[in-house]
Design an enzyme around this catalytic site. Sequence first.
Site, short mmCIF file in Angstrom:
data_model
loop_
_atom_site.label_atom_id
_atom_site.label_comp_id
_atom_site.label_asym_id
_atom_site.label_seq_id
_atom_site.Cartn_x
_atom_site.Cartn_y
_atom_site.Cartn_z
N LYS A 97 0.81 -1.22 0.00
CA LYS A 97 0.00 0.00 0.00
C LYS A 97 0.85 1.28 0.00
CE LYS A 97 -4.11 -2.05 0.33
NZ LYS A 97 -5.17 -1.93 -0.69
N GLU A 119 -9.88 5.80 3.17
CA GLU A 119 -10.65 4.70 3.74
C GLU A 119 -9.68 3.55 3.99
OE1 GLU A 119 -10.33 5.09 0.45
OE2 GLU A 119 -9.41 3.14 0.17
N SER A 377 1.73 -9.60 -0.79
CA SER A 377 1.40 -8.18 -0.69
C SER A 377 1.59 -7.59 0.70
CB SER A 377 -0.03 -7.95 -1.18
OG SER A 377 -0.92 -8.78 -0.45
C1 LIG Z 1 -1.64 -6.93 2.61
C2 LIG Z 1 -2.81 -6.62 1.73
N1 LIG Z 1 -2.91 -7.22 0.54
C3 LIG Z 1 -3.95 -6.97 -0.29
C4 LIG Z 1 -4.95 -6.09 0.06
C5 LIG Z 1 -6.09 -5.90 -0.88
O1 LIG Z 1 -6.01 -4.71 -1.61
P1 LIG Z 1 -5.70 -4.72 -3.15
O2 LIG Z 1 -6.62 -5.73 -3.80
O3 LIG Z 1 -6.03 -3.32 -3.57
O4 LIG Z 1 -4.28 -5.06 -3.34
C6 LIG Z 1 -4.88 -5.42 1.29
C7 LIG Z 1 -5.92 -4.46 1.69
O5 LIG Z 1 -5.93 -3.91 2.75
C8 LIG Z 1 -3.78 -5.70 2.14
O6 LIG Z 1 -3.65 -5.11 3.34
#
Ligand SMILES: Cc1ncc(COP(=O)(O)O)c(C=O)c1O
Length: 414
Positions: A97, A119, A377
């Site tokens: 993020k 948000e 992620s």
């Molecule tokens: C670690 C992590 N991965 C994925 C996501 C999902 O978001 P996005 O689909 O935009 O990557 C989040 C959302 O808070 C997250 O904290």
Amino acid sequence: MTTTGSSSLMGNPDDAGRFGRFGGRYVPETLVPACAELEDAFRQAWDDPIFRSEFDELLHRYAGRPSGLTECKNLSSQLGFRVFLKREDLNHTGSHKINNVLGQTLLAKRMGKTRIVAETGAGQHGVATATAAAYFGQECVVYMGEVDIARQALNVYRMRLLGAEVRPALSGSRTLKDAVNEAMRDWVATVESTYYCLGSVMGPHPYPWMVREFHRVIGTEALSQCQEILDGDVPDVVVACVGGGSNAAGIFSGFVDTRAELVGVEPAGGAAVGRLVPGVVHGSMSFLMQDEFGQVQEAQSVSAGLDYPGVGPEHAHLAEIGRARYEPVTDTEVLNAFELLSRTEGIIPALEPAHGLAWMVKAKDELAGKTVLLNLSGRGDKDVAQVQAIRDGDPSALETVDFSSEANNTNGAQ
Ligand SMILES: Cc1ncc(COP(=O)(O)O)c(C=O)c1O
């Protein structure tokens, strides 16, 4: 330096902000000038080498990029295919993020906006925004569903520590969708001074495009890291979890013009792309969970960050043209994957990317002998207490974790 690659399958949207038939700008009159102003500012900034080098510098010196690429030897031998992880969990604040947030808060500064609203679902986008706002000296208000405030207590405390005000969203399912509604309402009322830092590749044009560009660095780095290890080749399959779809868009953008298969993984209770029903939510047209009357349905997932009934419009387009596929996994499969990665590799993943691994485990016959890259992620610190409560048999922990007295103190927007 990253490039937008307009001849790429993931190049620029059309002038109306559409990817195929998806995307666009479905907002109240009052927000049309604000979206247009933002689009203008982003186009100029993204074409400006000074902005690009400031952004690259922040990613490098502040967020700690480039993030690594790790080969999982133990897991690979257990699953029967070669597994690589793109380590977004190692970024400052613990997830992908931060890439988007540094881009947007830098843009807010350039636009002269002094107040940031955002948000958050899992709290990771809120923490990243509060962090960047602290860095730039901006006032910061983060909207978060009351349910998520309870299950992500640690991140709520982090945001407050960083000087942000956390305001609970009390309507609907009291999760991410409702937090987006509140943040948009705030933006409409205060648009002169406020910048809305949206946390995924969703919302009205230019957000889905702009947020993907700020995350393109994930795919650019991963492509060259893979090519270096694989003698110029790419992985057979690239996997990412999909909430709004920003980490997936970032990593897919690096591989969309290669032979790699692209797989987005959604929670079974929040599988917007899987249902292939188009609709409009939060300012853009995409696939969306809705009932027979077109009302938005509530998503249900163990993971706060994926608890969202929609998906970014570019994913709807990639699904429709058959360039990416989207697969569901259950909460139980996710919890097992969360523990599997922890035990085999010594890496505790966030529950969101554990969805990607859960699909890989499920698809292990299909993947046998292949090379698979998973976008890790985020890291799992924020989820450890919740998973412990679930494993200790607390049934409420699966949906609404309510085990922390600190977390229940949601009214004081400090
Ligand atoms: C670690 C992590 N991965 C994925 C996501 C999902 O978001 P996005 O689909 O935009 O990557 C989040 C959302 O808070 C997250 O904290």
